[in-house]
Design a protein around this motif. Structure first.
Motif, PDB file in Angstrom:
ATOM      1  N   ILE A 279       0.830  -1.095   0.054  1.00  0.00           N
ATOM      2  CA  ILE A 279       0.075   0.050   0.073  1.00  0.00           C
ATOM      3  C   ILE A 279       0.747   1.212   0.018  1.00  0.00           C
ATOM      4  N   HIS A 280       1.896   1.216   0.962  1.00  0.00           N
ATOM      5  CA  HIS A 280       2.960   2.267   0.855  1.00  0.00           C
ATOM      6  C   HIS A 280       3.426   2.559  -0.632  1.00  0.00           C
ATOM      7  N   LEU A 281       3.969   1.616  -1.145  1.00  0.00           N
ATOM      8  CA  LEU A 281       4.490   1.776  -2.391  1.00  0.00           C
ATOM      9  C   LEU A 281       3.621   2.086  -3.454  1.00  0.00           C
ATOM     10  N   ALA A 282       2.311   1.639  -3.460  1.00  0.00           N
ATOM     11  CA  ALA A 282       1.157   2.175  -4.197  1.00  0.00           C
ATOM     12  C   ALA A 282       1.180   3.843  -4.272  1.00  0.00           C
ATOM     13  N   LYS A 283       1.323   4.514  -3.039  1.00  0.00           N
ATOM     14  CA  LYS A 283       1.355   5.857  -2.930  1.00  0.00           C
ATOM     15  C   LYS A 283       2.512   6.387  -3.648  1.00  0.00           C
ATOM     16  N   GLU A 284       3.447   5.811  -3.792  1.00  0.00           N
ATOM     17  CA  GLU A 284       4.429   6.318  -4.747  1.00  0.00           C
ATOM     18  C   GLU A 284       4.721   5.827  -6.280  1.00  0.00           C
ATOM     19  N   ASN A 285       3.558   5.279  -6.462  1.00  0.00           N
ATOM     20  CA  ASN A 285       3.347   4.741  -7.955  1.00  0.00           C
ATOM     21  C   ASN A 285       4.223   3.649  -8.307  1.00  0.00           C
ATOM     22  N   LEU A 286       4.554   2.604  -7.164  1.00  0.00           N
ATOM     23  CA  LEU A 286       5.428   1.549  -7.409  1.00  0.00           C
ATOM     24  C   LEU A 286       4.727   0.315  -7.153  1.00  0.00           C
ATOM     25  N   ASN A 287       5.260  -0.579  -7.769  1.00  0.00           N
ATOM     26  CA  ASN A 287       4.761  -2.107  -7.343  1.00  0.00           C
ATOM     27  C   ASN A 287       6.036  -2.752  -6.794  1.00  0.00           C
ATOM     28  N   CYS A 288       5.983  -3.900  -6.196  1.00  0.00           N
ATOM     29  CA  CYS A 288       7.012  -4.803  -5.815  1.00  0.00           C
ATOM     30  C   CYS A 288       8.022  -4.944  -6.799  1.00  0.00           C
ATOM     31  N   LYS A 289       7.730  -5.232  -8.038  1.00  0.00           N
ATOM     32  CA  LYS A 289       8.931  -5.629  -8.977  1.00  0.00           C
ATOM     33  C   LYS A 289       9.859  -4.229  -9.210  1.00  0.00           C
ATOM     34  N   GLN A 290       9.304  -3.182  -9.161  1.00  0.00           N
ATOM     35  CA  GLN A 290       9.741  -1.915  -9.438  1.00  0.00           C
ATOM     36  C   GLN A 290      10.752  -1.422  -8.181  1.00  0.00           C
ATOM     37  N   GLN A 291      10.322  -1.752  -7.132  1.00  0.00           N
ATOM     38  CA  GLN A 291      10.993  -1.559  -5.617  1.00  0.00           C
ATOM     39  C   GLN A 291      12.081  -2.484  -5.703  1.00  0.00           C
ATOM     40  N   LEU A 292      11.861  -3.523  -5.993  1.00  0.00           N
ATOM     41  CA  LEU A 292      12.903  -4.736  -6.041  1.00  0.00           C
ATOM     42  C   LEU A 292      14.149  -4.301  -6.706  1.00  0.00           C
ATOM     43  N   GLU A 293      13.871  -3.644  -8.192  1.00  0.00           N
ATOM     44  CA  GLU A 293      14.719  -3.169  -8.939  1.00  0.00           C
ATOM     45  C   GLU A 293      15.546  -2.202  -8.287  1.00  0.00           C
ATOM     46  N   LYS A 294      14.870  -1.040  -7.604  1.00  0.00           N
ATOM     47  CA  LYS A 294      15.453  -0.109  -6.838  1.00  0.00           C
ATOM     48  C   LYS A 294      16.484  -0.736  -5.896  1.00  0.00           C
ATOM     49  N   ILE A 295      16.170  -1.726  -5.265  1.00  0.00           N
ATOM     50  CA  ILE A 295      16.935  -2.302  -4.275  1.00  0.00           C
ATOM     51  C   ILE A 295      18.310  -3.037  -4.813  1.00  0.00           C
ATOM     52  N   TYR A 296      18.046  -3.708  -6.077  1.00  0.00           N
ATOM     53  CA  TYR A 296      19.108  -3.923  -6.472  1.00  0.00           C
ATOM     54  C   TYR A 296      20.130  -2.944  -7.022  1.00  0.00           C
ATOM     55  N   GLU A 297      19.569  -1.981  -7.527  1.00  0.00           N
ATOM     56  CA  GLU A 297      20.664  -0.848  -8.059  1.00  0.00           C
ATOM     57  C   GLU A 297      21.428  -0.216  -6.782  1.00  0.00           C
ATOM     58  N   LYS A 298      20.796  -0.181  -5.617  1.00  0.00           N
ATOM     59  CA  LYS A 298      21.433   0.442  -4.680  1.00  0.00           C
ATOM     60  C   LYS A 298      22.352  -0.806  -3.805  1.00  0.00           C
ATOM     61  N   TYR A 299      21.847  -1.914  -3.782  1.00  0.00           N
ATOM     62  CA  TYR A 299      22.703  -2.840  -2.996  1.00  0.00           C
ATOM     63  C   TYR A 299      23.620  -3.950  -3.861  1.00  0.00           C
ATOM     64  N   GLY A 300      23.443  -3.764  -5.168  1.00  0.00           N
ATOM     65  CA  GLY A 300      24.001  -4.806  -6.024  1.00  0.00           C
ATOM     66  C   GLY A 300      23.060  -5.730  -6.726  1.00  0.00           C
ATOM     67  N   GLN A 301      23.362  -6.369  -7.720  1.00  0.00           N
ATOM     68  CA  GLN A 301      22.445  -7.376  -8.616  1.00  0.00           C
ATOM     69  C   GLN A 301      22.628  -8.767  -7.537  1.00  0.00           C
ATOM     70  N   HIS A 302      21.711  -9.157  -7.099  1.00  0.00           N
ATOM     71  CA  HIS A 302      21.851 -10.484  -6.539  1.00  0.00           C
ATOM     72  C   HIS A 302      20.836 -11.318  -7.214  1.00  0.00           C
ATOM     73  N   ILE A 303      21.051 -12.475  -7.892  1.00  0.00           N
ATOM     74  CA  ILE A 303      20.114 -13.148  -8.761  1.00  0.00           C
ATOM     75  C   ILE A 303      20.141 -14.684  -8.156  1.00  0.00           C
ATOM     76  N   SER A 304      19.077 -15.246  -7.846  1.00  0.00           N
ATOM     77  CA  SER A 304      19.202 -16.587  -7.258  1.00  0.00           C
ATOM     78  C   SER A 304      18.300 -17.502  -8.241  1.00  0.00           C
ATOM     79  N   ARG A 305      18.804 -18.568  -8.409  1.00  0.00           N
ATOM     80  CA  ARG A 305      18.157 -19.651  -8.960  1.00  0.00           C
ATOM     81  C   ARG A 305      18.339 -20.865  -8.232  1.00  0.00           C
TER      82      ARG A 305
END
Length: 598
Positions: free
Chosen positions: A439-465
């Motif tokens: 809900i808080h992200l929606a106020k910023e016009n963001l969804n979870c996928k977009q916020q996750l991309e922001k997290i990776y930009e700040k803390y580094g790409q962490h890709i898991s399989r």
């Protein structure tokens, strides 16, 4: 017993007679008699000459007749041995008590009643649940009531024919070694059913207290401390579709949403009520992704809803699916969700004026290393444990005793601990914390996928399989891991996997770790399970391990890249590494391994 056919195997013949003498349930007793009448010696050997192993995860097995299966007699035997151990280790247990809960599976309620009957025969006070409940209610009650032990009858997300017996200690965490070894020994010393143990209607009510309503009320009330934006939550137009996966989560989810002022969740009607047959899903495990969430996606689409929250059947895990702008549903991995949770909870620290120097996040060794990356940048601490919430729960208890704040703990298998009121994974609290974040992200016009991309930009790409192969043959599994340890045919571990150079190897089965000066691992070693971790020169980490509850050989891989590298480049290289691991280490054709179902 004259009808019993003698097989010429004294051990088996004795066990058949013993079972029929001890088992007072007609259905399971007749099951053994039928196997005898059908001359099914092999099946009788498997059921009567083998016994379920009691481990730190307690018990989990298929339901049916025999000592290798979950049934009334083995529940009685297990609890008899456990009761004797309780009285030795926690002599005040008669006063402090034991809490017992059960899920919605076939026989779970009766198994819980059997447990209560055994304990009351030893004059041990028990706190019972009169209704199916989420697994987190048991560790919550252990702490809130000051109990010495807790027992939850559940098989979590296993197939419908399975059931289990999960044990918590007085610290509110699942038991760890050496409790399991001593309990197992005590079980074997107390196998013969005690006098009057089969009479369920004679359980001493003076020793039994139903705490379901009290637990439900207090648990929901304590959730309120995790809520920071009640007004914002009440004004949102975000919708949430919810599935309990035929399990026990819906009543608690409804109340949890209410106390957070969240909009009422839209239920997946076919899956919100308890159904021990798990009628609509092949595997009742939301971690399986879209294959388990088809009905939830249908319900969400019909209600113009873009968010799905899914508990597993005992409501200790949580999955998230989010509809993207292109109309596709994205199912988030446990590692992705762990990243979102820790980012969100760390932003709440300033609101609560918590000193970051005393704050800890915990993750299992096969979970994403982004937890450590976020902790370093945001100036709080990170602790790594062995796989399984038993280790994280006990670590959280240890830190709390030192006056530290445990902000968050998680494992990649969609298990999250957002509050230290429950020292185990908790899918109810995880759902409302995540909903508030969305809900808080929606106020910023963001969804979870977009916020996750922001997290990776700040803390580094962490890709898991992460994935697994299925193998029911223990000898094949042991050979696979031993072949890796003897990769060159001369007793040495591999130095490469295909073209990829291996920098460090940690073997928590044998106790080897060449990243340490003395070649000894920091994490505990267990010879009873297989676990190998490879750190590659390019920064990728891969762990191969067996499951304690399922016939799986799992692999967990993660590429931890520095900020600045493209996600596509890192992802492609990780995929190439996984192919090499499968080809050189798993060798599925040679070892007759079954790939994970799509």
């Amino acid at each position: 017993m004259a009808f019993i056919k003698k097989f010429g195997n004294k051990e088996l013949d004795d066990k058949i007679e013993e079972w029929i003498r001890w088992d007072k349930r007609d259905d399971t007793c007749d099951e053994i008699k039928k196997l005898v009448q059908n001359d099914n010696e092999n099946e009788l050997n498997n059921r009567l000459l083998k016994r379920m192993a009691f481990g730190t995860a307690g018990l989990r097995a298929r339901m049916g007749a025999g000592y290798s299966m979950m049934n009334d007699l083995t529940i009685i035997q297990t609890t008899q041995g456990f009761a004797k151990y309780m009285l030795t280790v926690t002599p005040n247990v008669r006063k402090n008590g034991v809490v017992i809960g059960f899920d919605g599976r076939h026989n779970s309620h009766r198994f819980a009643q059997r447990v209560a009957r055994v304990l009351t025969l030893q004059n041990i006070k028990v706190y019972t649940m009169s209704h199916t409940c989420p697994t987190p209610f048991v560790p919550y009650t252990v702490l809130s009531k000051g109990c010495d032990w807790g027992i939850m009858v559940t098989a979590s997300h296993n197939p419908k024919d399975d059931n289990g017996y999960k044990v918590y200690y007085s610290n509110g965490a699942q038991i760890i070694e050496p409790h399991d070894e001593y309990i197992s020994r005590s079980i074997l010393e107390n196998l013969e059913p005690w006098e009057n143990v089969w009479q369920l209607d004679e359980t001493d009510n003076n020793l039994c207290t139903d705490v379901y309503k009290e637990t439900f009320t207090n648990y929901i009330k304590d959730l309120e401390g995790l809520c920071h934006f009640k007004d914002e939550n009440s004004k949102t137009d975000v919708k949430f579709t919810y599935t309990a996966m035929h399990g026990v989560g819906y009543p608690a989810i409804q109340k949890a949403f209410e106390i957070f002022n969240l909009p009422k969740p839209i239920p997946v009607i076919e899956q919100v009520e308890v159904d021990p047959e798990f009628t609509t899903v092949q595997f009742p495990n939301p971690e399986e992704g879209k294959s388990a969430l088809n009905l939830a996606m249908k319900t969400a689409d019909e209600n113009d809803c873009k968010v799905i929250l899914a508990n597993d059947p005992d409501a200790d895990r949580l999955a998230l699916a989010e509809k993207q702008a292109n109309g596709e549903w994205k199912c988030f991995s446990g590692n992705e969700l762990g990243s979102l949770y820790l980012w969100w909870l760390s932003t709440r620290l300033d609101i609560t004026n918590t000193s970051r120097g005393d704050v800890y996040a915990i993750a299992s060794t096969v979970s994403s290393q982004i937890i450590g990356s976020i902790a370093r940048v945001e100036n709080f601490k990170f602790e790594e444990t062995l796989t399984g919430f038993k280790w994280m729960g006990n670590k959280a208890h240890e830190l709390r005793k030192k006056g530290k704040t445990v902000l968050f703990a998680f494992e990649e298998a969609i298990g999250f601990m957002c509050s230290d009121k429950v020292l185990d994974k908790d899918g109810i609290s995880a759902a409302v914390v995540l909903a508030e974040m969305i809900i808080h992200l929606a106020k910023e016009n963001l969804n979870c996928k977009q916020q996750l991309e922001k997290i990776y930009e700040k803390y580094g790409q962490h890709i898991s399989r992460n994935s697994y192969f299925i193998c029911h043959d223990e000898a094949t599994i042991n050979k696979l891991f031993n072949d890796i340890r003897n990769f060159d045919g001369k007793g040495k571990y591999p130095s490469h996997c295909g073209r990829f150079e291996i920098k460090y190897i940690r073997d928590l089965t044998t106790g080897y770790d060449n990243s340490q000066p003395d070649n000894k691992p920091i994490l505990p070693v267990s010879a009873s399970s297989q676990m190998l971790t490879f750190t590659f020169s390019n920064g990728c980490i891969a762990t191969l391990r067996t499951s304690g509850t399922e016939p799986k050989i799992k692999y967990y891989t993660e590429y931890c890249a520095e900020p600045g590298r493209s996600r596509e480049e890192v992802s492609n290289e990780l995929n190439e590494m996984i192919e090499a691991i499968i080809e050189h280490f798993y060798r599925p054709k040679e070892n007759h391994l079954t790939p994970r179902p799509n």
